[in-house]
Design a protein around this motif. Structure first.
Motif, mmCIF file in Angstrom:
data_model
loop_
_atom_site.group_PDB
_atom_site.id
_atom_site.type_symbol
_atom_site.label_atom_id
_atom_site.label_comp_id
_atom_site.label_asym_id
_atom_site.label_seq_id
_atom_site.Cartn_x
_atom_site.Cartn_y
_atom_site.Cartn_z
ATOM 1 N N LEU A 110 0.137 -4.845 2.731
ATOM 2 C CA LEU A 110 0.495 -3.587 3.382
ATOM 3 C C LEU A 110 0.197 -3.639 4.872
ATOM 4 O O LEU A 110 0.967 -3.125 5.696
ATOM 5 C CB LEU A 110 -0.255 -2.428 2.718
ATOM 6 C CG LEU A 110 0.207 -2.079 1.301
ATOM 7 C CD1 LEU A 110 -0.775 -1.128 0.635
ATOM 8 C CD2 LEU A 110 1.616 -1.483 1.316
ATOM 9 N N GLU A 115 1.809 -1.036 7.432
ATOM 10 C CA GLU A 115 1.631 0.184 6.652
ATOM 11 C C GLU A 115 0.169 0.630 6.765
ATOM 12 O O GLU A 115 -0.751 -0.116 6.415
ATOM 13 C CB GLU A 115 1.971 -0.065 5.185
ATOM 14 C CG GLU A 115 3.439 -0.277 4.914
ATOM 15 C CD GLU A 115 4.212 1.040 4.905
ATOM 16 O OE1 GLU A 115 3.587 2.087 4.636
ATOM 17 O OE2 GLU A 115 5.420 1.001 5.168
ATOM 18 N N VAL A 117 -2.614 2.793 5.350
ATOM 19 C CA VAL A 117 -2.961 3.511 4.126
ATOM 20 C C VAL A 117 -4.199 4.359 4.390
ATOM 21 O O VAL A 117 -5.222 3.861 4.896
ATOM 22 C CB VAL A 117 -3.235 2.524 2.976
ATOM 23 C CG1 VAL A 117 -3.598 3.278 1.705
ATOM 24 C CG2 VAL A 117 -2.012 1.638 2.740
ATOM 25 N N ARG A 133 0.519 3.330 -2.689
ATOM 26 C CA ARG A 133 1.503 2.962 -1.668
ATOM 27 C C ARG A 133 2.284 1.713 -2.086
ATOM 28 O O ARG A 133 3.496 1.608 -1.830
ATOM 29 C CB ARG A 133 0.803 2.718 -0.328
ATOM 30 C CG ARG A 133 1.782 2.502 0.835
ATOM 31 C CD ARG A 133 2.732 3.660 0.974
ATOM 32 N NE ARG A 133 3.672 3.492 2.067
ATOM 33 C CZ ARG A 133 4.878 4.044 2.104
ATOM 34 N NH1 ARG A 133 5.297 4.808 1.077
ATOM 35 N NH2 ARG A 133 5.674 3.869 3.142
ATOM 36 N N ALA A 134 1.611 0.779 -2.740
ATOM 37 C CA ALA A 134 2.287 -0.430 -3.224
ATOM 38 C C ALA A 134 3.367 -0.069 -4.244
ATOM 39 O O ALA A 134 4.456 -0.653 -4.246
ATOM 40 C CB ALA A 134 1.273 -1.386 -3.837
ATOM 41 N N ALA A 165 7.881 -7.711 -0.111
ATOM 42 C CA ALA A 165 7.485 -7.211 1.207
ATOM 43 C C ALA A 165 8.453 -7.679 2.289
ATOM 44 O O ALA A 165 8.839 -6.903 3.176
ATOM 45 C CB ALA A 165 6.065 -7.684 1.526
#
Length: 483
Positions: A110, A115, A117, A133-134, A165
């Protein structure tokens, strides 16, 4: 000559890849997290951290770790530490051989995707925001082992996460036309779960993961050091391994076949003294043979439709119909070339045969002399041959060395009153196989079928490569009648 041929395709690795290979080969063999012959690359950005580390990143030491010197992952760990992407433990160590969990690897992935988090809310455990989130991004899916946050993550699972990803980050998409070749190159491909195969193969092609000695070791557990390698390669494209430069990695290397007369004959029905050939069955058998067997490369190659549909950088070849017409002409000329070179039963019309030989050969002076000698042998009844070349356009492909190849099975016989039954091997010097007169044989081979010179203003180039140049795939197999 043989030595030179067998050195084809050896390309030096980049310094970084070679260094990682050598360093890993010296890694301590405590546990089979990876084989000594494997480079374990991982995705892009930061380090994974244990549950304590995730919630308390300030507990890491800021200095370079004390236990990475000489480790195969050292340059990758050092780079990420210097970038502030990762750091070691408070005691100054990094523990590069320590395994990593699913949630730790997802946390790194992430970050590699930029990203951010948020921390856990009241009533949540520290790993819940990361896993949530994943799931939202599709990095993991319901029912997959990667959804168990504290489980250790395997190489095939990590490759799958990174593939997903990079689909988001870079828009990559694995082309399944490469699967058959990669199955041949990765010797333990049957150990890769089918659900993970596209991800594994894509990450091999993109140079995020690499193999060594043609093994991937899908079930081995990812480590912190290995994760730094792949994270760095996600962050920095220049650090990605070039799969065509990795010697003994994802490249296959095989020697030329030097065929001899087999001592084992096949039995098939005959009619009027000729073998009755099951063309469909022959084509199916030929399709099972591996591609690029003599090049050692794993670069792009194309089958019939894939070749037509690829991008052509040639004026006038910007539509399917034009490209198909050109491709069909290469295949047809290849078939005609095989017929001309291996069918000498043209005594009734030697002028036509000679003309065909001259056209297919694009003769220079030496070739003209050979043609004259051949015609003289036929006229004097010292050479009589009959053949049949079985092939199909589905057996046409553009190899990774950039040559167009047409695979086929050549059935042939030297007939009385022939005084010679010799097969000269075009890619070896001074090698001639003596066969029997009045005995049918077959041999599987690949014929070079043309040179794509349109971009240079050349409509057709016959002389390079010469149609007489063949790669043999089997020995000369005697064919006897079963009836």
């Amino acid at each position: 000559m043989k030595k030179k041929i067998r050195e084809i395709g050896k390309i030096r690795m980049t310094k970084m890849t070679m260094k990682a290979d050598l360093q890993m080969s010296e890694a301590p063999k405590k546990r089979v997290f990876y084989r000594e012959h494997l480079i374990l690359p991982v995705l892009s950005i930061v380090l994974f951290i244990s549950s304590v580390i995730v919630v308390a990143p300030q507990s890491y030491a800021d200095a370079l770790p004390t236990d990475i010197a000489g480790h195969w992952s050292e340059p990758f760990v050092t780079s990420l530490v210097n970038q502030g992407v990762i750091s070691g433990y408070p005691d100054g160590t990094f523990k590069p051989d320590k395994t990593i969990s699913n949630v730790e690897f997802l946390s790194l992935t992430l970050k590699a995707m930029n990203e951010n988090v948020q921390g856990a809310c009241m009533g949540e455990t520290w790993d819940m925001p990361i896993m949530k989130r994943a799931f939202e991004l599709g990095l993991v899916k319901t029912g997959e082992p990667m959804t168990e946050s504290m489980n250790e993550i395997t190489r095939e699972q990590a490759a799958t996460i990174l593939y997903r990803a990079l689909q988001i980050k870079e828009g990559i998409q694995y082309d399944q036309c490469y699967t058959s070749t990669l199955n041949q190159v990765i010797f333990d491909h049957d150990q890769i779960e089918s659900a993970y195969r596209d991800g594994v193969y894509s990450m091999l092609q993109k140079g995020i993961f690499t193999g060594n000695a043609n093994y991937f070791d899908a079930k081995n557990i990812m480590t912190r050091g290995a994760s730094c390698v792949v994270i760095e390669r996600v962050l920095d494209k220049s650090k990605r391994a070039n799969h065509s430069d990795v010697l003994n990695g994802v490249r296959v290397r095989k020697n030329f076949v030097e065929p001899i007369e087999s001592q084992v004959a096949v039995q098939i029905p005959f009619s009027n003294g000729k073998p009755v050939i099951d063309t469909e069955n022959v084509i199916n058998e030929l399709k099972k043979h591996e591609n690029n067997v003599f090049t050692g490369f794993l670069d792009d190659f194309y089958y019939y439709e894939d070749f037509i549909n690829k991008t052509w950088y040639a004026p006038g070849y910007d539509n399917y119909e034009a490209k198909k017409e050109y491709t069909d002409s290469m295949i047809n000329i290849g078939i005609e070339g095989m017929k001309v070179f291996y069918n000498f039963d043209y005594r009734d019309d030697l002028k036509v045969y000679k003309k065909s030989l001259e056209w297919v050969s694009a003769p220079n002076n030496a070739c003209k002399d050979s043609i004259e000698n051949l015609i003289s042998s036929i006229q004097s009844n010292t050479l009589v041959m009959e053949s049949q070349f079985v092939t199909d356009k589905s057996l046409f492909y553009n190899s990774s060395e950039g040559k167009k190849r047409l695979r086929g099975r050549l059935y042939f016989i030297y007939k009385s009153p022939s005084q010679k039954a010799e097969m000269f091997q075009t890619h070896f010097e001074d090698i001639i196989v003596n066969l029997k007169v009045d005995q049918w044989y077959y041999i599987d081979l690949e014929a070079l079928v043309g040179d794509f010179g349109i971009s240079n203003g050349v409509e057709w180039e016959h002389s390079n490569p010469n149609y007489a140049t063949n790669y043999y795939l089997t020995d000369f197999i005697p064919v006897n009648s079963s009836n």
